[in-house]
Design a protein around this motif. Structure first.
Motif, short mmCIF file in Angstrom:
data_model
loop_
_atom_site.label_atom_id
_atom_site.label_comp_id
_atom_site.label_asym_id
_atom_site.label_seq_id
_atom_site.Cartn_x
_atom_site.Cartn_y
_atom_site.Cartn_z
N VAL A 167 5.49 1.33 2.98
CA VAL A 167 5.15 1.96 1.90
C VAL A 167 4.90 3.50 2.02
O VAL A 167 5.57 4.23 1.18
CB VAL A 167 4.15 1.33 1.11
N ALA A 168 4.27 3.78 2.74
CA ALA A 168 4.08 5.24 2.84
C ALA A 168 4.98 6.05 3.24
O ALA A 168 5.25 7.16 2.68
CB ALA A 168 2.87 5.47 4.02
N VAL A 169 6.13 5.68 4.09
CA VAL A 169 7.32 6.25 4.59
C VAL A 169 8.16 6.21 3.19
O VAL A 169 8.67 7.39 2.93
CB VAL A 169 8.12 5.50 5.51
N GLU A 227 3.74 1.11 -6.53
CA GLU A 227 2.72 1.49 -5.56
C GLU A 227 2.48 3.04 -5.82
O GLU A 227 3.21 3.84 -5.96
CB GLU A 227 3.51 1.34 -4.06
N ALA A 228 1.28 3.34 -5.74
CA ALA A 228 0.79 4.78 -5.83
C ALA A 228 1.06 5.42 -4.57
O ALA A 228 1.35 4.78 -3.50
CB ALA A 228 -0.69 4.83 -6.00
N ASP A 229 1.05 6.85 -4.47
CA ASP A 229 1.38 7.71 -3.52
C ASP A 229 0.10 7.65 -2.48
O ASP A 229 -0.74 8.48 -2.73
CB ASP A 229 1.62 8.98 -3.85
N ASP A 263 11.45 -1.73 -3.39
CA ASP A 263 11.45 -1.88 -4.70
C ASP A 263 9.91 -1.56 -5.35
O ASP A 263 9.99 -0.81 -6.29
CB ASP A 263 11.44 -3.22 -4.93
N LEU A 264 8.85 -1.61 -4.65
CA LEU A 264 7.70 -1.13 -5.15
C LEU A 264 7.69 0.37 -5.55
O LEU A 264 6.88 0.66 -6.40
CB LEU A 264 6.62 -1.77 -4.30
N VAL A 265 8.04 1.14 -4.22
CA VAL A 265 8.09 2.59 -4.66
C VAL A 265 8.85 2.97 -5.54
O VAL A 265 8.46 3.77 -6.43
CB VAL A 265 8.21 3.12 -3.21
#
Length: 141
Positions: free
Chosen positions: A28-30, A100-102, A93-95
């Motif tokens: 998610v972070a990437v 998803e927040a940053d 999908d979430l990003v």
């Protein structure tokens, strides 16, 4: 900008190629870094327009370099393990959806701590976050 199915696919492949050894949060972070590049707010962004264009910009994500060992999987010449790809798709999908927040606090760059030495650009950049084997940065000169 509306993300297309191709954007989703290329983003998920990029996440697999760049961060499959990381936790789900690491993927998610990437993805957040890529979203930050997509949404940089500039009319004609240096990164390009859309997830696929940003991911495929030459020399930005090494997994897409033709000499990278990940490339045969990303290009479809070899199959990505389905369970691993499903996780990358879920992160994508979430990003893309904004669910998803940053977690990177605005990072537009990262590097893997497994590299022999930090990239030159990192010395004058602002470190925002660290997770797993990745360190994230913004304000990269």
């Amino acid at each position: 900008m509306t993300a297309t199915e191709r954007d989703r696919d290329i983003l998920a492949r990029t996440l697999w190629g760049e961060a499959r050894g990381e936790s789900f949060a690491g993927q998610v972070a990437v993805a957040c870094v890529i979203r930050n590049r997509v949404n940089d707010g500039k009319a004609k962004s240096w990164w390009g327009e859309g997830y696929a264009v940003v991911c495929l910009k030459p020399y930005q994500f090494s997994c897409w370099n033709k000499n990278d060992p990940n490339y045969p999987y990303l290009s479809g010449a070899k199959p990505i393990p389905p369970k691993q790809f499903a996780q990358a798709q879920r992160a994508a999908d979430l990003v893309i959806s904004g669910a998803e927040a940053d977690i990177t606090k605005g990072a537009t760059h990262y590097y893997a701590t497994t590299m022999p030495k930090p990239p030159d650009w990192s010395k004058d950049a602002t470190q925002t976050f660290r997770l797993g084997n990745h360190i994230f940065f913004k304000d990269v000169p």
